[in-house]
Design an enzyme around this catalytic site. Structure first.
Site, short mmCIF file in Angstrom:
data_model
loop_
_atom_site.label_atom_id
_atom_site.label_comp_id
_atom_site.label_asym_id
_atom_site.label_seq_id
_atom_site.Cartn_x
_atom_site.Cartn_y
_atom_site.Cartn_z
CD GLN A 82 4.01 4.26 -41.09
OE1 GLN A 82 5.08 4.15 -40.50
NE2 GLN A 82 3.15 3.27 -41.18
CB CYS A 83 -1.10 6.83 -42.25
SG CYS A 83 -0.52 5.16 -42.64
#
Length: 204
Positions: free
Chosen positions: A117-118
């Site tokens: 994700q990030c």
């Protein structure tokens, strides 16, 4: 001025407040990140800390609840910037690019939570901005991802998520992330390769 920087993404107390924390892919995330930080500092590289915030939500990423801070065992040294983002990647809602440009950085190493994700999104955006990106998978952490059709996904317990055969496992997430980044957006490296130190108990 340094041409390289280590960007540590979202290794924050917020995640430890969630029940799924116990099922994370990398129990030694703090130790692995700390090894990278020590090596970066020894080389004179810039270390940048990034935290994720969701103000006003009332959840674990709401700064009002006190969990938007580096996880216990990690701390920024004097002069190391700590940026707070509200987007998945570390560039869009911060001045990270300005910080890197001011320091003369053209190469970034990324690590942190969550792998796909990030951290992955930061690697992709960083690559598109022209940085040479190194992705240190074993200094990232992720958690099983429930299928979108799992009833009450937002409130499902870890046991319900893990019992669903459609759930994407940690191993599948990590493998997929490495496949899609390597040769396109980033070079995949390990903590041992970057530091010369193999954590106790790690397999070669």
């Amino acid at each position: 001025m340094s041409r390289a920087a280590l960007v540590v993404i979202d290794v924050q107390e917020s995640f430890r407040q969630r029940p799924i924390w116990a099922y994370g892919s990398n129990p030694d995330i703090v130790g692995q990140v700390d090894r990278l930080v020590d090596a970066a500092r020894a080389r004179g590289d810039l270390v940048v800390w990034v935290l994720h915030a969701e103000p006003g939500t009332g959840g674990v990423f709401d700064p009002a609840n006190g969990h938007v801070r580096l996880i216990e065992g990690l701390s920024a040294a004097p002069g190391e910037p700590t940026l707070v983002k509200t987007s998945h990647n570390s560039f869009t809602t911060t001045n990270l690019q300005q910080v890197l440009t001011a320091a003369g950085v053209r190469e970034i190493t990324v690590c942190g939570i969550r792998t796909e994700q990030c951290v992955e999104t930061t690697a992709r955006v960083g690559s598109d901005l022209g940085y040479q990106v190194t992705f240190v998978t074993d200094a990232t952490m992720t958690f099983p991802i429930p299928h979108r059709d799992l009833p009450a996904t937002a409130t499902a317990t870890p046991e319900e998520i893990l019992a669903d055969p459609r759930t994407l496992s940690n191993e599948e997430i990590v493998t997929r992330t490495e496949y899609v980044l390597a040769g396109r957006f980033a070079t995949i490296r390990t903590v041992a390769e970057l530091t010369g130190v193999t954590p106790a108990g790690a397999r070669g």
